[in-house]
Design a protein around this motif. Structure first.
Motif, PDB file in Angstrom:
ATOM      1  N   PHE A  21     -59.227  70.536  59.485  1.00  0.00           N
ATOM      2  CA  PHE A  21     -60.268  70.295  60.317  1.00  0.00           C
ATOM      3  C   PHE A  21     -59.785  69.007  61.191  1.00  0.00           C
ATOM      4  N   TYR A  24     -56.910  70.151  63.351  1.00  0.00           N
ATOM      5  CA  TYR A  24     -57.785  70.782  64.443  1.00  0.00           C
ATOM      6  C   TYR A  24     -58.134  70.097  65.568  1.00  0.00           C
ATOM      7  N   LYS A  52     -56.572  69.939  69.178  1.00  0.00           N
ATOM      8  CA  LYS A  52     -57.261  70.625  70.193  1.00  0.00           C
ATOM      9  C   LYS A  52     -58.021  69.681  71.161  1.00  0.00           C
ATOM     10  N   TRP A  82     -67.437  72.832  64.165  1.00  0.00           N
ATOM     11  CA  TRP A  82     -66.889  73.131  62.678  1.00  0.00           C
ATOM     12  C   TRP A  82     -67.091  74.538  62.606  1.00  0.00           C
ATOM     13  N   TYR A  95     -64.036  76.265  64.344  1.00  0.00           N
ATOM     14  CA  TYR A  95     -63.033  75.920  63.445  1.00  0.00           C
ATOM     15  C   TYR A  95     -62.797  76.947  62.429  1.00  0.00           C
ATOM     16  N   GLY A 119     -59.802  78.502  64.340  1.00  0.00           N
ATOM     17  CA  GLY A 119     -58.928  77.204  64.483  1.00  0.00           C
ATOM     18  C   GLY A 119     -58.055  76.862  63.679  1.00  0.00           C
ATOM     19  N   GLN A 132     -59.348  81.934  59.167  1.00  0.00           N
ATOM     20  CA  GLN A 132     -59.235  82.543  60.473  1.00  0.00           C
ATOM     21  C   GLN A 132     -58.975  84.009  60.513  1.00  0.00           C
TER      22      GLN A 132
END
Length: 481
Positions: free
Chosen positions: A187, A190, A194, A242, A245, A249, A362
């Motif tokens: 995270f 990410y 991003k 989140w 994500y 993500g 993902q």
């Protein structure tokens, strides 16, 4: 293919690579942010350019889509724009493209690049760089790497490819090379890649020390900093970010996609490429076996986390138990999935069924949503993804840090999802959940194993809470591991 064709092919690659790199790493006139893996490799390149070092042969295996090529392109950009290395002294060679030209001898291409195209650099011992992508398409890439390493002290070489590179590595290349696995994003990565959010660099170390040694002091400080200086700057609810994500993500390539449907398709495409291309490297595959593999992946993605019965799978797929085992092992070799064994003596672990998880939540989410299963209830769906994410982050923590501890599950009901068994014999129960999550399972496991503390990872709390010997760790914080 004669030498003239090879020379022309390489000259064309050298000519077109700068634009390929620019298109990949510059978006809206801004260069992409860097992962920690980039900085680690950059440091090795700097040492190679400035000192006499043998750290010049790297292997970067990893799941498709995790960003290996982007890291290589960023290194190329660094060499040309900051270290002023002539672009003709840097070869980026994609073997997925080269194989389309027919059978090839990789060593011949690299010899031509070093001794013919860059004869002056070769004779004067000037630094040269070779980045080989999709290396698994050369059956002897590791032997080629060994020869380049031994014969050309002025060459820095990186091989990237699927995790099948691990199987193809020989003892000779292992003694000379340094392996750096590239994993799906946590995270913190990410948010940084991003959104450009500056996350404390030591956050992963803080989480590791909290989990393994019950040292939460630094983690509480890091969490407070992130809440004040990162979360509060978002106009959107950080919990929704989140949620995005965990579903969309894990792969940097997803950032360029404009909607969830396109990101889901990306996950499905990567799954298909693994089955259609990478599987052949680790298993003899015919059309029926490939169809069975797709069915098996769907079963893994759609089930709630739990053990798998080989007998039941064999019956459902109408194949033998041996074939089921071979397929699961092959999928683990591609690093699409990994397994966790039951806690206990090794004889018990070999007899009892294993739990399987996806390395990337993902990819699991893409298959799950594509089947329509995600529309049942958000709580159930996100709970399944959460357990998968917690398991995968623990698995990656163990591998990245080369730590000597085990990750297990308990077969008894009403127990924690995961057990960390340290080298000094301590058992640390970890429960994962989405929505309301109590501490009963963790306490049961703590009592079973005499644990000093246990951990509940969930979205029940927004900050770290400690109740007696149970630590409630927010999902957002744990996901930065």
């Amino acid at each position: 293919m004669d030498n003239e064709f090879k020379i022309n092919y390489l000259l064309n690659i050298l000519k077109t690579t700068p634009k390929v790199v620019s298109d990949r790493i510059i978006k809206d006139q801004t260069r992409l942010n860097f992962r920690k893996d980039y900085y680690d490799l950059k440091e090795s390149i700097d040492n190679f350019l400035e000192h006499d070092t043998d750290d010049r042969f790297y292997i970067l295996p990893g799941l498709r889509g995790v960003g290996k090529t982007t890291i290589v392109f960023q290194l190329y950009d660094y060499l040309t724009n900051e270290r002023n290395i002539n672009s003709n002294h840097i070869l980026y060679l994609d073997l997925d493209r080269l194989k389309d030209q027919g059978p090839f001898n990789l060593l011949e291409y690299l010899d031509i690049f070093i001794k013919d195209i860059n004869e002056e650099a070769y004779l004067n011992n000037w630094p040269l760089f070779i980045f080989i992508d999709e290396s698994q398409y050369s059956s002897n890439w590791d032997h080629v790497g060994k020869i380049i390493f031994d014969d050309y002290k002025n060459v820095f070489i990186i091989f990237t490819g699927s995790d099948a590179l691990n199987l193809q590595s020989s003892m000779d290349s292992a003694r000379r090379s340094l392996k750096k696995e590239i994993y799906p994003l946590n995270f913190a990565e990410y948010l940084y890649l991003k959104y450009g959010c500056e996350i404390p660099r030591g956050i992963s170390d803080s989480i590791f020390n909290a989990i393994l040694f019950n040292d939460f002091e630094n983690l509480i400080k890091d969490e407070r900093y992130i809440q004040l200086n990162v979360y509060n700057k978002f106009k959107r609810d950080i919990n929704k970010i989140w949620d995005e994500y965990i579903q969309y993500g894990g792969f940097p390539l997803s950032f360029a996609r404009k909607n969830h449907a396109s990101i889901i398709q990306l996950g499905l495409d990567m799954k298909n490429r693994i089955v259609e291309k990478d599987l052949d490297i680790v298993l003899s595959v015919n059309s029926q076996t490939r169809l069975n593999t797709y069915s098996l992946i769907n079963i893994l993605a759609l089930q709630k986390p739990g053990t798998l019965s080989y007998n039941k799978l064999a019956k459902n797929l109408e194949i033998s138990k041996k074939t089921v085992g071979n397929l699961l092992n092959a999928l683990e070799c591609t690093q699409m999935i990994f397994h966790i064994e039951p806690h206990g003596a090794i004889t018990k672990r070999n007899r009892r069924p294993w739990k399987y998880y996806f390395l990337s939540s993902q990819m699991k989410a893409a298959i799950y949503q594509n089947s329509g299963q995600a529309t049942k209830t958000k709580g159930e769906y996100m709970g399944i993804l959460t357990e998968n994410l917690v398991g995968s982050l623990l698995f990656m923590m163990k591998n990245k840090r080369k730590q000597d501890f085990g990750i297990f599950y308990e077969e008894e009901k009403e127990r924690a999802d995961f057990l960390i068994n340290t080298i000094d014999g301590r058992i640390i129960p970890i429960e994962a959940g989405y929505g309301k999550k109590g501490k009963r399972q963790v306490i049961n496991s703590m009592e079973d194993h005499g644990s000093e503390y246990g951990i509940v990872v969930s979205n029940k709390t927004q900050s770290i809470k400690i109740e007696e010997n149970v630590i409630f760790l927010p999902l957002k914080t744990f996901s930065m591991l």
